[in-house]
Write an enzyme that holds these catalytic residues in place. Structure first.
Site, mmCIF file in Angstrom:
data_model
loop_
_atom_site.group_PDB
_atom_site.id
_atom_site.type_symbol
_atom_site.label_atom_id
_atom_site.label_comp_id
_atom_site.label_asym_id
_atom_site.label_seq_id
_atom_site.Cartn_x
_atom_site.Cartn_y
_atom_site.Cartn_z
ATOM 1 N NE ARG A 166 -4.208 -1.579 0.240
ATOM 2 C CZ ARG A 166 -4.359 -2.843 -0.180
ATOM 3 N NH1 ARG A 166 -3.371 -3.449 -0.802
ATOM 4 N NH2 ARG A 166 -5.498 -3.478 0.009
ATOM 5 C CB SER A 240 -8.799 -1.529 4.152
ATOM 6 O OG SER A 240 -9.111 -2.802 3.698
ATOM 7 C CD GLU A 342 -5.807 1.113 2.219
ATOM 8 O OE1 GLU A 342 -5.537 0.441 1.242
ATOM 9 O OE2 GLU A 342 -6.969 1.393 2.521
HETATM 10 N N1 EPU Z 1 -10.982 -11.040 9.806
HETATM 11 C C1 EPU Z 1 -11.618 -11.017 11.029
HETATM 12 N N2 EPU Z 1 -12.708 -10.214 11.191
HETATM 13 C C2 EPU Z 1 -13.190 -9.429 10.168
HETATM 14 C C3 EPU Z 1 -12.563 -9.498 8.898
HETATM 15 C C4 EPU Z 1 -11.454 -10.290 8.742
HETATM 16 O O1 EPU Z 1 -11.219 -11.700 11.965
HETATM 17 O O2 EPU Z 1 -14.162 -8.685 10.410
HETATM 18 C C5 EPU Z 1 -9.746 -11.825 9.664
HETATM 19 C C6 EPU Z 1 -9.956 -13.195 9.063
HETATM 20 O O3 EPU Z 1 -9.046 -14.069 9.693
HETATM 21 C C7 EPU Z 1 -9.547 -13.012 7.613
HETATM 22 C C8 EPU Z 1 -8.427 -11.995 7.754
HETATM 23 O O4 EPU Z 1 -8.835 -11.146 8.836
HETATM 24 O O5 EPU Z 1 -9.101 -14.182 7.045
HETATM 25 C C9 EPU Z 1 -8.185 -11.172 6.513
HETATM 26 O O6 EPU Z 1 -9.396 -10.544 6.116
HETATM 27 P P1 EPU Z 1 -9.658 -10.186 4.583
HETATM 28 O O7 EPU Z 1 -9.399 -11.359 3.725
HETATM 29 O O8 EPU Z 1 -11.015 -9.561 4.485
HETATM 30 O O9 EPU Z 1 -8.527 -9.158 4.239
HETATM 31 P P2 EPU Z 1 -7.909 -7.876 4.966
HETATM 32 O O10 EPU Z 1 -6.496 -8.170 5.284
HETATM 33 O O11 EPU Z 1 -8.779 -7.382 6.085
HETATM 34 C C10 EPU Z 1 -7.002 -6.884 2.741
HETATM 35 C C11 EPU Z 1 -7.038 -5.547 2.015
HETATM 36 C C12 EPU Z 1 -8.386 -5.359 1.309
HETATM 37 C C13 EPU Z 1 -8.581 -6.516 0.330
HETATM 38 C C14 EPU Z 1 -8.544 -7.828 1.120
HETATM 39 C C15 EPU Z 1 -8.670 -9.045 0.235
HETATM 40 C C16 EPU Z 1 -5.570 -4.068 3.310
HETATM 41 C C17 EPU Z 1 -5.500 -2.865 4.190
HETATM 42 N N3 EPU Z 1 -6.813 -4.458 2.950
HETATM 43 O O12 EPU Z 1 -7.970 -6.795 3.781
HETATM 44 O O13 EPU Z 1 -8.302 -4.156 0.554
HETATM 45 O O14 EPU Z 1 -9.825 -6.407 -0.363
HETATM 46 O O15 EPU Z 1 -7.279 -7.924 1.819
HETATM 47 O O16 EPU Z 1 -7.473 -9.284 -0.422
HETATM 48 O O17 EPU Z 1 -4.532 -4.625 2.952
HETATM 49 C C18 EPU Z 1 -8.775 -1.819 0.614
HETATM 50 O O18 EPU Z 1 -7.569 -1.640 0.525
HETATM 51 O O19 EPU Z 1 -9.577 -0.855 0.710
HETATM 52 C C19 EPU Z 1 -9.288 -3.177 0.671
HETATM 53 C C20 EPU Z 1 -10.589 -3.433 0.820
#
Ligand code: EPU
Length: 351
Positions: A166, A240, A342
């Site tokens: 990012r 995010s 972010e």
């Molecule tokens: N999780 C929870 N609770 C929640 C959501 C997630 O415990 O409410 C845990 C779960 O273990 C899940 C893990 O967090 O497996 C990761 O969650 P997720 O796959 O939704 O991904 P993220 O790391 O929260 C990142 C990006 C998103 C992108 C997703 C999918 C960043 C800051 N965000 O989110 O990007 O869509 O991965 O690849 O890196 C954005 O940048 O605006 C964005 C939406």
């Protein structure tokens, strides 16, 4: 010829549906118009802000005291290379997801996992957008940008963009002086399909994945996003709000003593020999801090994804900023981890 408007509410141009007025506002469709806009700002001695899709910014309730330039430079040009790959040159004002869909209809690979991300093509290198195991940097070949101070154009090759998680050169104070006009992507029809991300594995489980097309992967990504992320039509959001966190292995081990289920992914080993672990911050916000679904007045934390902040309709930038501060404090109190937004704050500089 550009048309300069005055006192334009920015809430209509941000996905948060938040933001005060731009002192001056104009739309540009090519590099020539961008130069005219730049000259206007110079004459008025006001700062410039380049607006793309408005999907990753929090604009202050006081608005922006200078010229907001809405970048609508369009065009998608495909050029087959001698090695079989295709160089695609795209206007910075093209809608990102329309562009992704177009590359898939040209049978090109590399962007299908980045389907459904709101915003413009010009914003994709700035924060090196990423989702479902892919980042924009793996396909960005180069980009053209105009120097805000002189109006001169420069081509930045991949390495000069200094991409990180990012992050890129264009997020640094030096890099913010450049206005991106075109981005070139190097795409390959032979690029292997990648469905290793947890949510995609779950989506395809029990299905035959031997003959998946890129459109199938795009459909899967759109379905997963739709289930987890809010619909921009009904709620204000910038996706995010915070970056995920990377901490030393020792700190991760001590978190695990208290919260044995905290997920962690080995990230990289720095030169000093320190191992670092990447933790999904959403897990901490959800399971340690209990923020998932939390609401205070007109703003809150999304019920399906704890990393996402929401404006329920009448929220203000200061409401979101206070909620973000409260989350930062709580995470620090509970875990000792400092978290960073972010989303970019477009707030007047405090003297
Ligand atoms: N999780 C929870 N609770 C929640 C959501 C997630 O415990 O409410 C845990 C779960 O273990 C899940 C893990 O967090 O497996 C990761 O969650 P997720 O796959 O939704 O991904 P993220 O790391 O929260 C990142 C990006 C998103 C992108 C997703 C999918 C960043 C800051 N965000 O989110 O990007 O869509 O991965 O690849 O890196 C954005 O940048 O605006 C964005 C939406």
């Amino acid at each position: 010829m550009i048309q300069i408007q005055e006192n334009v509410p920015l809430s209509q141009y941000t996905t948060f549906k938040i933001g005060g007025k731009a002192r001056y506002f104009c739309v540009i469709g090519d590099a020539g118009e961008l130069r005219q806009a730049r000259a206007f700002a110079e004459k008025k001695n006001v700062p410039i802000f380049i607006l793309g899709g408005g999907s990753n910014i929090l604009v202050s309730d006081e608005g922006f005291p200078g010229l907001v330039i809405k970048n609508e430079i369009k065009g998608i040009f495909y050029e087959k290379q001698s090695d079989g790959k295709t160089l695609v040159t795209v206007g910075a004002g093209e809608d990102w997801d329309t562009f992704v869909a177009d590359t898939i209809s040209h049978s090109l690979g590399g962007l299908e996992n980045l389907s459904g991300i709101p915003g413009t093509v010009g914003a994709s290198p700035v924060q090196n957008i990423g989702a479902y195991g892919k980042e924009a940097r793996s396909t960005i070949h180069s980009l053209a940008a105009i120097d805000q101070a002189t109006g001169k154009e420069k081509v930045f090759h991949h390495d000069e963009c200094v991409f990180g998680y990012r992050h890129s050169f264009f997020k640094t104070p030096e890099g913010k002086k450049w206005i991106i006009t075109q981005v070139c992507f190097l795409l390959d029809s032979n690029e292997a399909i990648s469905i290793d991300y947890k949510d995609l594995i779950a989506y395809f489980s029990g299905k035959d994945t031997t003959k998946l097309s890129r459109q199938d992967v795009r459909d899967a990504v759109l379905a997963v996003r739709f289930a987890k992320l809010p619909e921009l039509k009904s709620l204000g959001t910038a996706g995010s709000f915070f970056k995920n966190v990377t901490i030393p292995k020792e700190q991760y081990e001590s978190l695990k003593i208290k919260w044995p289920d905290v997920p962690g992914f080995s990230f990289s080993t720095s030169d000093s020999g320190l191992s670092t672990i990447k933790i999904p911050l959403a897990w901490i916000l959800d399971n340690i801090c209990g923020f998932k679904g939390y609401r205070i007045g007109e703003v809150g934390v999304y019920k399906n994804q704890a990393l996402v902040l929401i404006n329920y309709g009448k929220g203000t930038a200061s409401d979101i900023a206070s909620l973000a501060e409260c989350i930062q404090k709580k995470v620090y109190e509970m875990t000792g981890i400092t978290i960073e937004p972010e989303v970019e704050y477009i707030f007047p500089k405090k003297p």
